[in-house]
Design a protein around this motif. Structure first.
Motif, PDB file in Angstrom:
ATOM      1  N   THR A   1     -37.511 114.876  60.107  1.00  0.00           N
ATOM      2  CA  THR A   1     -37.085 115.574  61.324  1.00  0.00           C
ATOM      3  C   THR A   1     -37.914 116.829  61.527  1.00  0.00           C
ATOM      4  O   THR A   1     -38.447 117.415  60.584  1.00  0.00           O
ATOM      5  N   ALA A   2     -38.004 117.211  62.771  1.00  0.00           N
ATOM      6  CA  ALA A   2     -38.628 118.475  63.151  1.00  0.00           C
ATOM      7  C   ALA A   2     -37.941 118.938  64.426  1.00  0.00           C
ATOM      8  O   ALA A   2     -37.374 118.132  65.170  1.00  0.00           O
ATOM      9  N   SER A   3     -37.953 120.238  64.681  1.00  0.00           N
ATOM     10  CA  SER A   3     -37.342 120.731  65.910  1.00  0.00           C
ATOM     11  C   SER A   3     -38.178 121.858  66.499  1.00  0.00           C
ATOM     12  O   SER A   3     -38.970 122.497  65.806  1.00  0.00           O
ATOM     13  N   ILE A   4     -37.950 122.068  67.787  1.00  0.00           N
ATOM     14  CA  ILE A   4     -38.626 123.133  68.513  1.00  0.00           C
ATOM     15  C   ILE A   4     -37.691 123.610  69.621  1.00  0.00           C
ATOM     16  O   ILE A   4     -36.899 122.831  70.153  1.00  0.00           O
ATOM     17  N   GLN A   5     -37.782 124.894  69.951  1.00  0.00           N
ATOM     18  CA  GLN A   5     -36.994 125.414  71.069  1.00  0.00           C
ATOM     19  C   GLN A   5     -37.858 125.455  72.320  1.00  0.00           C
ATOM     20  O   GLN A   5     -39.030 125.835  72.258  1.00  0.00           O
ATOM     21  N   VAL A   6     -37.273 125.033  73.439  1.00  0.00           N
ATOM     22  CA  VAL A   6     -37.945 125.129  74.731  1.00  0.00           C
ATOM     23  C   VAL A   6     -37.126 126.041  75.623  1.00  0.00           C
ATOM     24  O   VAL A   6     -35.909 126.126  75.494  1.00  0.00           O
ATOM     25  N   ASN A   7     -37.794 126.718  76.517  1.00  0.00           N
ATOM     26  CA  ASN A   7     -37.125 127.625  77.448  1.00  0.00           C
ATOM     27  C   ASN A   7     -37.082 126.968  78.814  1.00  0.00           C
ATOM     28  O   ASN A   7     -38.075 126.956  79.536  1.00  0.00           O
ATOM     29  N   PRO A   8     -35.945 126.380  79.155  1.00  0.00           N
ATOM     30  CA  PRO A   8     -35.827 125.670  80.429  1.00  0.00           C
ATOM     31  C   PRO A   8     -35.679 126.633  81.597  1.00  0.00           C
ATOM     32  O   PRO A   8     -35.418 127.812  81.411  1.00  0.00           O
ATOM     33  N   LYS A   9     -35.835 126.072  82.787  1.00  0.00           N
ATOM     34  CA  LYS A   9     -35.563 126.893  83.960  1.00  0.00           C
ATOM     35  C   LYS A   9     -34.058 126.932  84.200  1.00  0.00           C
ATOM     36  O   LYS A   9     -33.333 125.995  83.876  1.00  0.00           O
ATOM     37  N   LYS A  10     -33.598 128.022  84.725  1.00  0.00           N
ATOM     38  CA  LYS A  10     -32.180 128.182  85.028  1.00  0.00           C
ATOM     39  C   LYS A  10     -31.857 127.468  86.337  1.00  0.00           C
ATOM     40  O   LYS A  10     -32.647 127.457  87.262  1.00  0.00           O
ATOM     41  N   CYS A  11     -30.685 126.871  86.406  1.00  0.00           N
ATOM     42  CA  CYS A  11     -30.232 126.233  87.645  1.00  0.00           C
ATOM     43  C   CYS A  11     -29.683 127.316  88.561  1.00  0.00           C
ATOM     44  O   CYS A  11     -28.517 127.703  88.439  1.00  0.00           O
ATOM     45  N   GLY A  12     -30.489 127.786  89.446  1.00  0.00           N
ATOM     46  CA  GLY A  12     -30.127 128.931  90.259  1.00  0.00           C
ATOM     47  C   GLY A  12     -29.015 128.716  91.255  1.00  0.00           C
ATOM     48  O   GLY A  12     -28.307 129.648  91.592  1.00  0.00           O
ATOM     49  N   GLY A  13     -28.816 127.501  91.740  1.00  0.00           N
ATOM     50  CA  GLY A  13     -27.827 127.293  92.786  1.00  0.00           C
ATOM     51  C   GLY A  13     -26.470 126.828  92.322  1.00  0.00           C
ATOM     52  O   GLY A  13     -25.559 126.654  93.126  1.00  0.00           O
ATOM     53  N   ASP A  14     -26.289 126.624  91.037  1.00  0.00           N
ATOM     54  CA  ASP A  14     -25.019 126.107  90.505  1.00  0.00           C
ATOM     55  C   ASP A  14     -24.042 127.270  90.328  1.00  0.00           C
ATOM     56  O   ASP A  14     -23.751 127.706  89.224  1.00  0.00           O
ATOM     57  N   ILE A  15     -23.504 127.753  91.426  1.00  0.00           N
ATOM     58  CA  ILE A  15     -22.655 128.953  91.421  1.00  0.00           C
ATOM     59  C   ILE A  15     -21.349 128.720  90.668  1.00  0.00           C
ATOM     60  O   ILE A  15     -20.860 129.598  89.967  1.00  0.00           O
TER      61      ILE A  15
END
Length: 125
Positions: free
Chosen positions: A75-89
């Motif tokens: 196994t191996a892992s990595i963190q990714v920085n996703p975009k935020k869902c701006g319209g999901d109020i």
């Protein structure tokens, strides 16, 4: 690195935990002794409600079908920085009419251009 040919190697990519949501899988038909195999996949538009990092796990031979000298390095892992869902109020995982209603009742919640860009999306996880 192995010294015998490996066949039908199960490879999976999962989200957040080793047994989390499967986002990709492939069976590698064969790897020759001493050889390496690269696996590439495209994960389009990874998002999160708050924009926090997502950990992605790559898992090979999860069921330990292949007899290996070292079974601890699958196994191996990595963190990714996703975009935020701006319209999901309302934070329900999509940008829809309910969010539009909330936006209309309080226009200071979000920039209208950000809302318009994400309207109709349902990938906020």
């Amino acid at each position: 690195m192995g010294s015998i040919k490996a066949r039908e190697i199960s490879t999976k990519v999962r989200r957040n935990t080793l047994d989390g949501e499967e986002i990709f899988s492939v069976d590698i038909p064969e790897i020759l002794p001493g050889a390496f195999k690269d696996v590439t996949f495209i994960w389009s538009n990874p998002t999160s409600k708050d924009g926090s990092p997502i950990e992605i796990f790559a898992i090979i031979d999860q069921l330990d079908v292949i007899d290996e000298f070292d079974e601890t390095n699958n196994t191996a892992s990595i963190q990714v920085n996703p975009k935020k869902c701006g319209g999901d109020i309302d934070n329900d995982g999509d940008t829809d009419g309910t969010d539009l209603y909330k936006l209309m009742t309080d226009m200071d919640q979000i920039d209208l251009a950000v809302f318009a860009e994400s309207f109709g999306g349902n990938e906020c996880l």
